[in-house]
Design a protein around this motif. Sequence first.
Motif, PDB file in Angstrom:
ATOM      1  N   LEU A 103      15.076   2.824 -17.529  1.00 49.30           N
ATOM      2  CA  LEU A 103      14.424   4.203 -18.773  1.00 49.30           C
ATOM      3  C   LEU A 103      15.746   5.129 -19.205  1.00 49.30           C
ATOM      4  CD1 LEU A 103      12.025   5.164 -16.137  1.00 49.30           C
ATOM      5  CD2 LEU A 103      11.761   5.297 -18.037  1.00 49.30           C
ATOM      6  N   GLN A 104      17.049   4.996 -18.022  1.00 50.28           N
ATOM      7  CA  GLN A 104      17.978   5.487 -18.379  1.00 50.28           C
ATOM      8  C   GLN A 104      18.819   5.140 -19.839  1.00 50.28           C
ATOM      9  OE1 GLN A 104      19.936   8.528 -17.438  1.00 50.28           O
ATOM     10  NE2 GLN A 104      21.092   8.630 -18.816  1.00 50.28           N
ATOM     11  N   ASN A 105      18.464   3.690 -20.353  1.00 47.59           N
ATOM     12  CA  ASN A 105      18.692   3.061 -21.435  1.00 47.59           C
ATOM     13  C   ASN A 105      18.303   2.953 -22.082  1.00 47.59           C
ATOM     14  OD1 ASN A 105      21.378   2.546 -20.082  1.00 47.59           O
ATOM     15  ND2 ASN A 105      19.963   0.298 -19.508  1.00 47.59           N
ATOM     16  N   GLY A 106      16.681   3.689 -22.470  1.00 52.41           N
ATOM     17  CA  GLY A 106      16.001   3.880 -23.694  1.00 52.41           C
ATOM     18  C   GLY A 106      14.689   3.809 -23.609  1.00 52.41           C
ATOM     19  N   ARG A 107      15.177   2.825 -22.495  1.00 51.48           N
ATOM     20  CA  ARG A 107      13.188   1.234 -22.132  1.00 51.48           C
ATOM     21  C   ARG A 107      12.412   2.283 -21.932  1.00 51.48           C
ATOM     22  NH1 ARG A 107      14.923  -4.049 -23.944  1.00 51.48           N
ATOM     23  NH2 ARG A 107      12.950  -4.170 -22.893  1.00 51.48           N
ATOM     24  N   ASP A 108      11.186   1.024 -21.834  1.00 47.55           N
ATOM     25  CA  ASP A 108       9.480   1.845 -21.575  1.00 47.55           C
ATOM     26  C   ASP A 108       9.745   0.489 -20.434  1.00 47.55           C
ATOM     27  OD1 ASP A 108       9.339   3.753 -22.832  1.00 47.55           O
ATOM     28  OD2 ASP A 108       7.825   1.889 -24.374  1.00 47.55           O
ATOM     29  N   ILE A 109       9.025   1.474 -18.991  1.00 45.50           N
ATOM     30  CA  ILE A 109       8.790   0.780 -18.151  1.00 45.50           C
ATOM     31  C   ILE A 109       7.034   0.370 -17.653  1.00 45.50           C
ATOM     32  CG2 ILE A 109       8.451   0.827 -15.383  1.00 45.50           C
ATOM     33  CD1 ILE A 109      10.997   0.208 -16.478  1.00 45.50           C
ATOM     34  N   GLY A 110       6.682  -0.732 -17.372  1.00 48.54           N
ATOM     35  CA  GLY A 110       5.306  -1.122 -17.306  1.00 48.54           C
ATOM     36  C   GLY A 110       5.272  -1.144 -15.853  1.00 48.54           C
ATOM     37  N   ILE A 111       3.909  -0.975 -15.397  1.00 49.17           N
ATOM     38  CA  ILE A 111       3.860  -1.219 -14.188  1.00 49.17           C
ATOM     39  C   ILE A 111       2.324  -0.826 -13.782  1.00 49.17           C
ATOM     40  CG2 ILE A 111       3.384   1.263 -13.685  1.00 49.17           C
ATOM     41  CD1 ILE A 111       5.062   0.737 -11.253  1.00 49.17           C
ATOM     42  N   THR A 112       1.509  -1.910 -12.409  1.00 45.70           N
ATOM     43  CA  THR A 112       0.709  -2.206 -12.611  1.00 45.70           C
ATOM     44  C   THR A 112       0.842  -1.352 -10.983  1.00 45.70           C
ATOM     45  OG1 THR A 112       0.750  -4.123 -11.095  1.00 45.70           O
ATOM     46  CG2 THR A 112      -0.486  -3.872 -13.224  1.00 45.70           C
ATOM     47  N   PRO A 113       0.311   0.249 -11.087  1.00 40.19           N
ATOM     48  CA  PRO A 113      -0.030   1.125  -9.802  1.00 40.19           C
ATOM     49  C   PRO A 113      -0.472   0.102  -8.690  1.00 40.19           C
ATOM     50  CG  PRO A 113      -0.809   2.486 -11.519  1.00 40.19           C
ATOM     51  CD  PRO A 113      -0.713   0.849 -11.902  1.00 40.19           C
ATOM     52  N   ASP A 114      -1.495  -0.701  -8.000  1.00 42.39           N
ATOM     53  CA  ASP A 114      -2.864  -0.942  -7.658  1.00 42.39           C
ATOM     54  C   ASP A 114      -1.651  -2.533  -7.602  1.00 42.39           C
ATOM     55  OD1 ASP A 114      -3.376  -2.636  -9.902  1.00 42.39           O
ATOM     56  OD2 ASP A 114      -5.488  -2.356  -8.874  1.00 42.39           O
ATOM     57  N   GLY A 115      -1.210  -3.095  -8.047  1.00 42.15           N
ATOM     58  CA  GLY A 115      -0.257  -4.615  -7.615  1.00 42.15           C
ATOM     59  C   GLY A 115       0.692  -4.614  -6.606  1.00 42.15           C
ATOM     60  N   PRO A 116       0.779  -5.953  -6.360  1.00 39.09           N
ATOM     61  CA  PRO A 116       0.679  -7.022  -6.250  1.00 39.09           C
ATOM     62  C   PRO A 116      -0.888  -7.221  -5.620  1.00 39.09           C
ATOM     63  CG  PRO A 116       2.533  -7.101  -5.221  1.00 39.09           C
ATOM     64  CD  PRO A 116       2.028  -5.767  -5.237  1.00 39.09           C
ATOM     65  N   ARG A 117      -0.991  -6.429  -4.869  1.00 37.75           N
ATOM     66  CA  ARG A 117      -2.735  -6.613  -3.710  1.00 37.75           C
ATOM     67  C   ARG A 117      -3.137  -6.531  -3.527  1.00 37.75           C
ATOM     68  NH1 ARG A 117      -0.965 -11.085  -5.191  1.00 37.75           N
ATOM     69  NH2 ARG A 117       0.059 -13.203  -4.323  1.00 37.75           N
ATOM     70  N   GLY A 118      -3.186  -5.045  -3.917  1.00 38.86           N
ATOM     71  CA  GLY A 118      -4.628  -3.844  -3.980  1.00 38.86           C
ATOM     72  C   GLY A 118      -4.160  -2.743  -3.327  1.00 38.86           C
ATOM     73  N   PRO A 119      -4.825  -2.003  -2.312  1.00 38.29           N
ATOM     74  CA  PRO A 119      -6.497  -2.000  -2.919  1.00 38.29           C
ATOM     75  C   PRO A 119      -6.544  -1.394  -3.789  1.00 38.29           C
ATOM     76  CG  PRO A 119      -5.603  -0.757  -0.655  1.00 38.29           C
ATOM     77  CD  PRO A 119      -4.278  -1.119  -1.338  1.00 38.29           C
ATOM     78  N   ARG A 120      -7.657  -2.476  -4.645  1.00 40.92           N
ATOM     79  CA  ARG A 120      -8.442  -2.538  -5.959  1.00 40.92           C
ATOM     80  C   ARG A 120      -8.073  -0.815  -6.416  1.00 40.92           C
ATOM     81  NH1 ARG A 120     -13.158  -2.377  -9.121  1.00 40.92           N
ATOM     82  NH2 ARG A 120     -13.141  -3.272 -11.048  1.00 40.92           N
ATOM     83  N   HIS A 121      -7.853  -0.129  -7.326  1.00 41.26           N
ATOM     84  CA  HIS A 121      -7.474   1.742  -8.152  1.00 41.26           C
ATOM     85  C   HIS A 121      -6.999   1.792  -7.214  1.00 41.26           C
ATOM     86  CE1 HIS A 121     -11.180  -0.011 -11.115  1.00 41.26           C
ATOM     87  NE2 HIS A 121     -10.407  -0.687 -11.767  1.00 41.26           N
ATOM     88  N   SER A 122      -5.895   1.492  -6.325  1.00 38.36           N
ATOM     89  CA  SER A 122      -5.105   2.612  -5.549  1.00 38.36           C
ATOM     90  C   SER A 122      -3.799   2.824  -6.308  1.00 38.36           C
ATOM     91  CB  SER A 122      -4.819   1.945  -4.047  1.00 38.36           C
ATOM     92  OG  SER A 122      -4.059   1.012  -3.719  1.00 38.36           O
ATOM     93  N   VAL A 123      -3.190   3.864  -6.293  1.00 43.00           N
ATOM     94  CA  VAL A 123      -1.908   4.075  -6.355  1.00 43.00           C
ATOM     95  C   VAL A 123      -1.066   4.067  -5.816  1.00 43.00           C
ATOM     96  CG1 VAL A 123      -0.563   6.058  -7.783  1.00 43.00           C
ATOM     97  CG2 VAL A 123      -3.386   5.531  -8.201  1.00 43.00           C
ATOM     98  N   ALA A 124       0.690   3.350  -5.351  1.00 48.20           N
ATOM     99  CA  ALA A 124       1.065   3.371  -4.468  1.00 48.20           C
ATOM    100  C   ALA A 124       2.428   4.002  -5.439  1.00 48.20           C
ATOM    101  CB  ALA A 124       2.274   1.263  -4.756  1.00 48.20           C
ATOM    102  N   LYS A 190      -6.402   9.380 -11.468  1.00 45.87           N
ATOM    103  CA  LYS A 190      -7.976  10.428 -12.313  1.00 45.87           C
ATOM    104  C   LYS A 190      -7.666   9.170 -14.075  1.00 45.87           C
ATOM    105  CE  LYS A 190      -9.133  14.781 -14.194  1.00 45.87           C
ATOM    106  NZ  LYS A 190      -8.788  16.156 -13.865  1.00 45.87           N
ATOM    107  N   ARG A 191      -6.238   9.657 -14.144  1.00 50.38           N
ATOM    108  CA  ARG A 191      -6.290   9.653 -15.570  1.00 50.38           C
ATOM    109  C   ARG A 191      -6.574   7.838 -15.924  1.00 50.38           C
ATOM    110  NH1 ARG A 191      -2.824  13.512 -18.522  1.00 50.38           N
ATOM    111  NH2 ARG A 191      -3.575  15.147 -18.217  1.00 50.38           N
ATOM    112  N   LEU A 192      -6.081   6.365 -14.953  1.00 49.33           N
ATOM    113  CA  LEU A 192      -5.935   5.551 -15.408  1.00 49.33           C
ATOM    114  C   LEU A 192      -8.168   4.795 -14.622  1.00 49.33           C
ATOM    115  CD1 LEU A 192      -3.576   3.827 -13.096  1.00 49.33           C
ATOM    116  CD2 LEU A 192      -4.285   3.809 -15.711  1.00 49.33           C
ATOM    117  N   LEU A 193      -8.605   5.887 -14.469  1.00 49.21           N
ATOM    118  CA  LEU A 193     -10.334   5.324 -14.273  1.00 49.21           C
ATOM    119  C   LEU A 193     -10.799   6.654 -15.274  1.00 49.21           C
ATOM    120  CD1 LEU A 193      -9.797   6.056  -9.848  1.00 49.21           C
ATOM    121  CD2 LEU A 193     -10.837   3.979 -11.074  1.00 49.21           C
TER     122      LEU A 193
END
Length: 198
Positions: A103-124, A190-193
Motif C-alpha cells: 500500500l505504501q508503494n501505491g499498490r492496491d490490496i485484494g482480500i477475502t475477509p472470510d477466507g481461507p476457511r470461514g465462517p462464511r460471510h465473517s470478517v477477520a 454490512k457493505r459486503l452484504l
Amino acid sequence: MWCVPPLVYLFVKLLFFTCKKRFHFSINGSQTPSIYAIWHGELLMAAAAYTYYSKRVSIDTIVSHHFDGELVAKLMQIFGGGTIRGSSSKGGVSALRQALKALQNGRDIGITPDGPRGPRHSVANGVAAMACMKQVPIITMHCEPSASWKMKSWDRFCIPKPFSTLHFYYSDPFYVHELSLEEAKALIQKRLLEHVHE
C-alpha cells in the motif's frame, strides 16, 4: 498442478467474455491505493472484474498457504497481479507487513475477509487492521450472476453459468480508521452484504 491455473484462466476469460456485464457503482475506483474486499465464494470473477473496473493490474492479493491458495496465487500471476502469502491462521503477521508495504508503494490490496476457511460471510481482523494502520479506503466488491452453480463447500463457491448476466456491485470508497476494530469489521460486513441475495 502446473496446468490447472492456465486452464482456469482460459475458463474465466471465456466465461467472462460470454456473459453480459453490468457494473453498478457511483464512484469509479479510488485515486489512492485501496483495499478491495470480496467474499471467498465470489473469487472466480474477481480478477477479471478488477481489471475491467480499474483498468489496471497493480494489485497484490492475499492468499493462504493452503492448496487452493497456491492455485489462486498462480492464477493471479497469469492475470498480471501480485500475491502475498498468508492468512489469519498461518503467516498473518508477515502478510500484514507485506500488505502495508505494498500500500505504501501505491499498490492496491485484494482480500477475502472470510477466507481461507470461514465462517462464511465473517470478517477477520486483517482487512480492518490494514485500513486503520495505513488510513486507506476500502472498496467492497460483489458479483451477482443471473444464473449460477453453487458448490457444496463452506463458502458456497459460485460459478456463473455461460451467457448469464454478471452484476458487479462496488461500494463507494470508505474509511474505518476512526472506528474501533469491532465497529470497522461490522461496517465492512454490512457493505459486503448489501447486495447479497441468498
